[in-house]
Design an enzyme around this catalytic site. Structure first.
Site, mmCIF file in Angstrom:
data_model
loop_
_atom_site.group_PDB
_atom_site.id
_atom_site.type_symbol
_atom_site.label_atom_id
_atom_site.label_comp_id
_atom_site.label_asym_id
_atom_site.label_seq_id
_atom_site.Cartn_x
_atom_site.Cartn_y
_atom_site.Cartn_z
ATOM 1 N N CYS A 43 9.342 -75.772 12.987
ATOM 2 C CA CYS A 43 9.309 -74.370 13.428
ATOM 3 C C CYS A 43 10.399 -74.074 14.445
ATOM 4 O O CYS A 43 11.133 -73.098 14.322
ATOM 5 C CB CYS A 43 7.932 -74.046 14.005
ATOM 6 S SG CYS A 43 7.850 -72.390 14.686
ATOM 7 N N CYS A 48 10.925 -71.464 11.600
ATOM 8 C CA CYS A 48 10.589 -70.101 12.027
ATOM 9 C C CYS A 48 11.525 -69.508 13.071
ATOM 10 O O CYS A 48 11.999 -68.375 12.918
ATOM 11 C CB CYS A 48 9.175 -70.067 12.612
ATOM 12 S SG CYS A 48 8.016 -71.200 11.886
ATOM 13 N N LYS A 51 15.326 -69.275 12.072
ATOM 14 C CA LYS A 51 15.343 -68.334 10.941
ATOM 15 C C LYS A 51 15.218 -66.892 11.436
ATOM 16 O O LYS A 51 15.971 -66.021 11.063
ATOM 17 C CB LYS A 51 14.206 -68.708 9.980
ATOM 18 C CG LYS A 51 14.005 -67.843 8.766
ATOM 19 C CD LYS A 51 13.108 -66.647 8.945
ATOM 20 C CE LYS A 51 11.779 -66.880 9.575
ATOM 21 N NZ LYS A 51 10.777 -67.554 8.778
ATOM 22 N N TYR A 177 8.879 -68.076 0.099
ATOM 23 C CA TYR A 177 9.176 -67.631 1.462
ATOM 24 C C TYR A 177 10.650 -67.859 1.834
ATOM 25 O O TYR A 177 11.355 -66.946 2.251
ATOM 26 C CB TYR A 177 8.368 -68.468 2.466
ATOM 27 C CG TYR A 177 6.921 -68.122 2.645
ATOM 28 C CD1 TYR A 177 5.976 -68.465 1.687
ATOM 29 C CD2 TYR A 177 6.484 -67.509 3.815
ATOM 30 C CE1 TYR A 177 4.639 -68.198 1.884
ATOM 31 C CE2 TYR A 177 5.140 -67.238 4.020
ATOM 32 C CZ TYR A 177 4.218 -67.584 3.050
ATOM 33 O OH TYR A 177 2.896 -67.319 3.248
ATOM 34 N N GLU A 181 13.697 -65.182 2.353
ATOM 35 C CA GLU A 181 14.198 -64.975 3.721
ATOM 36 C C GLU A 181 15.701 -65.258 3.802
ATOM 37 O O GLU A 181 16.467 -64.474 4.376
ATOM 38 C CB GLU A 181 13.421 -65.859 4.696
ATOM 39 C CG GLU A 181 11.977 -65.372 4.863
ATOM 40 C CD GLU A 181 11.126 -66.245 5.777
ATOM 41 O OE1 GLU A 181 11.506 -67.389 6.057
ATOM 42 O OE2 GLU A 181 10.053 -65.763 6.208
ATOM 43 N N HIS A 435 0.665 -41.384 16.119
ATOM 44 C CA HIS A 435 1.671 -40.616 15.408
ATOM 45 C C HIS A 435 2.936 -40.458 16.229
ATOM 46 O O HIS A 435 2.840 -40.269 17.436
ATOM 47 C CB HIS A 435 1.086 -39.224 15.087
ATOM 48 C CG HIS A 435 1.959 -38.396 14.220
ATOM 49 N ND1 HIS A 435 2.171 -38.678 12.890
ATOM 50 C CD2 HIS A 435 2.678 -37.290 14.504
ATOM 51 C CE1 HIS A 435 2.987 -37.765 12.390
ATOM 52 N NE2 HIS A 435 3.307 -36.923 13.350
ATOM 53 N N GLU A 440 0.235 -45.854 11.064
ATOM 54 C CA GLU A 440 -0.885 -44.908 11.043
ATOM 55 C C GLU A 440 -1.424 -44.699 9.625
ATOM 56 O O GLU A 440 -2.574 -44.305 9.438
ATOM 57 C CB GLU A 440 -0.496 -43.565 11.676
ATOM 58 C CG GLU A 440 0.516 -42.768 10.890
ATOM 59 C CD GLU A 440 0.895 -41.450 11.588
ATOM 60 O OE1 GLU A 440 0.013 -40.618 11.802
ATOM 61 O OE2 GLU A 440 2.088 -41.277 11.911
#
Ligand code: NDP
Length: 465
Positions: A43, A48, A51, A177, A181, A435, A440
């Site tokens: 990671c 992660c 990346k 994945y 990516e 908003h 939302e």
């Protein structure tokens, strides 16, 4: 003489192993940890974190393109790959140092060596042997490539983080994945990017609508995405590489990145000597408490291939330590874990896909929306956002929430709390919208999709959803 040198010995200095070592030490255990490469694991070192830094870099391209609609004139921008890699490397080195500092502060003995089990209590560390009452295997995973002719000319994500320059033309092979990516990273940074996937659409395992939507959005971004495309061989051709594709076509590129899955990093670990059960792929078999077939040996994270995600490994580590050293037993719950793919646009999901829910025999209310985000009205971007709720008709519990679009991961992380709590659609509806946001829409979807005449479950399952 003490029977053991350590109460706990951890093999693997990634996120899971380091967390377990620190916590166990906090409970008063004498702990040692070995790592053969760099502290921080996949990671932090080559997954992660680096990346995501490259993903940020590649987004700048879109930001510059969007700027004109907001009144900005930006002179032609220059990009330096070596500068990006240098800055990324500095940050990764800093994080890796922090991992070691955290361990030493927690009084964990830090050992830089290859560790191998000799028997169920003995570990060999580059020639010397130590004994531990409990052993935790947290060795992670590594990339796997198919054995096609010329595969040695390709790279994996490991090497992609250290390329000396940005390739002008790059082929990324895979449709999961890492492929999605890296295709986004290379494309955003200006490389001519081909994404070659043997199936269709991308991201098997995700909700079918998400897969179809993101596949088209990635194409819109300019990636040459070829589905049902197989590479048969890679040949050097002068200064570049020639890919021989199934069907007789060929493709010339400067770099080929294979992102065709990962396998557990368990080879040479002495599992057989210790009697630890693995499956055919080398995945360590564990029970609900991460215990292997050997009573005093546990395993967490990618080497157990439950959910190959860093936060999962960390939670598995915490459950293991609380249970074995803290006198507070609990088991990791692998349900409703939110996950994201940092492709462009982002994909994020928590809970069940439509097909997974239908395959349990449930009747569902499905809510979907697909819209142009406010930002795109001025920027002129053609990007759209997709959102979907999978709701159990009988209980009205929201079983799955799916999104493709900017900030999807940030949004789904928060919604994951509601899903984990078992929130109903009515509770989503009672939540007042914030908003103007894209998020939302998750609390304003009112009309379910018409009931499918034939849900097409078999087709969806055949497609690997
Ligand atoms: P994935 O399992 O996600 O994807 C592998 C891809 O390679 C699939 O599309 C698969 O096709 C294809 N493939 C497999 N074998 C071959 C072959 N022989 N020839 C051609 N294509 C092939 O693996 P990744 O390596 O992308 O990622 C591994 C894991 O790491 C992920 O599952 C995830 O758990 C984790 N990860 C998480 C990230 C995140 O959280 N953002 C980022 C990166 C990784 P098919 O669909 O047909 O099987």
């Amino acid at each position: 003489m003490a029977l053991y040198d350590y109460d706990l010995f951890v093999i693997g200095g990634g996120s899971g192993g380091v967390r377990a070592a620190r916590m166990a030490s906090g409970y008063g255990a004498k702990v040692g940890i070995a790592e053969e490469y760099r502290w921080g694991g996949t990671c932090v070192i080559r997954g992660c974190v680096p990346k995501k830094l490259l993903v940020y870099a590649s987004h700048v391209h879109d930001e510059i393109a969007d700027a004109a609609g907001f009144g900005w004139t930006i002179p032609e921008a220059q990009f330096s790959w070596p500068k990006l890699i240098e800055n990324k490397d500095k940050e990764i080195a800093r994080l890796s140092r922090i991992y070691v500092e955290l361990l030493t502060k927690a009084k964990v003995e830090v050992i830089e060596a290859h560790a191998r089990l000799v028997d169920r209590h003995t570990i060999e560390l580059d020639g010397r042997q130590v004994r531990a009452k409990t052993i935790l295997l947290a060795t992670g995973g590594k990339p796997e490539r198919p054995r096609i002719p010329g595969i040695e000319h390709s790279i994996t994500s490991n090497e992609a983080f250290h390329l000396p320059h940005l390739p002008k033309r790059v082929a990324v092979v895979g449709g999961g994945y890492i492929a999605a990516e890296f295709a986004g990273i290379f494309n955003g940074l200006g490389a001519k990017t081909h994404l070659l996937y043997r199936g269709a659409p991308l991201l098997r395992g995700f909700d079918g609508d998400v897969r179809a939507f993101v596949t088209e959005e990635i194409r819109k971004k300019g990636v040459d995405l070829r589905t049902n495309s197989d590479v048969e061989a890679i040949e050097p051709a002068g200064t570049h590489l020639r890919l021989k594709l199934k069907g007789g076509e060929s493709l010339d590129v400067d770099q080929v990145l294979y992102a065709t899955g990962r396998v557990p990093n368990t080879e040479g670990l002495g599992l057989e000597a210790a009697g630890v059960d693995v499956d055919k792929k080398g995945i360590i078999r564990v029970d609900g408490h991460s215990r292997t077939s050997i009573e005093n040996i546990y395993a967490i994270g990618d080497c157990t291939d439950r959910l190959a995600l860093t936060p999962v490994a960390i939670k598995e580590a915490m459950a293991f330590v609380d249970t074995v050293f803290g006198g507070k037993p609990w088991a990791m719950d692998h349900s409703n874990v939110a996950h994201a793919v940092f492709c462009q646009p982002q994909v994020a999901t928590v809970g069940m896909s439509e097909v997974a829910a239908r395959s349990e025999g449930r009747r569902l209310d499905i809510y979907k929306t697909n819209f142009k985000p406010l930002k795109a009205t001025l920027s002129g971007s053609t990007e759209r956002v997709f959102m979907k709720l999978v709701v159990d008709r009988a209980s009205q519990v929201v079983l799955g929430v799916h999104m493709v679009g900017a900030d999807a991961a940030e949004i789904i992380q928060s919604i994951a709390i509601a899903v984990k709590m078992g929130a109903t659609k009515a509770q989503f509806d009672q939540t007042v919208a914030l908003h103007p946001t894209a998020a939302e829409e998750f609390v304003t979807m009112r009309t379910p999709e018409p009931e499918p005449v034939e849900p097409g479950l078999e087709d969806m399952q055949a497609a690997g959803e």
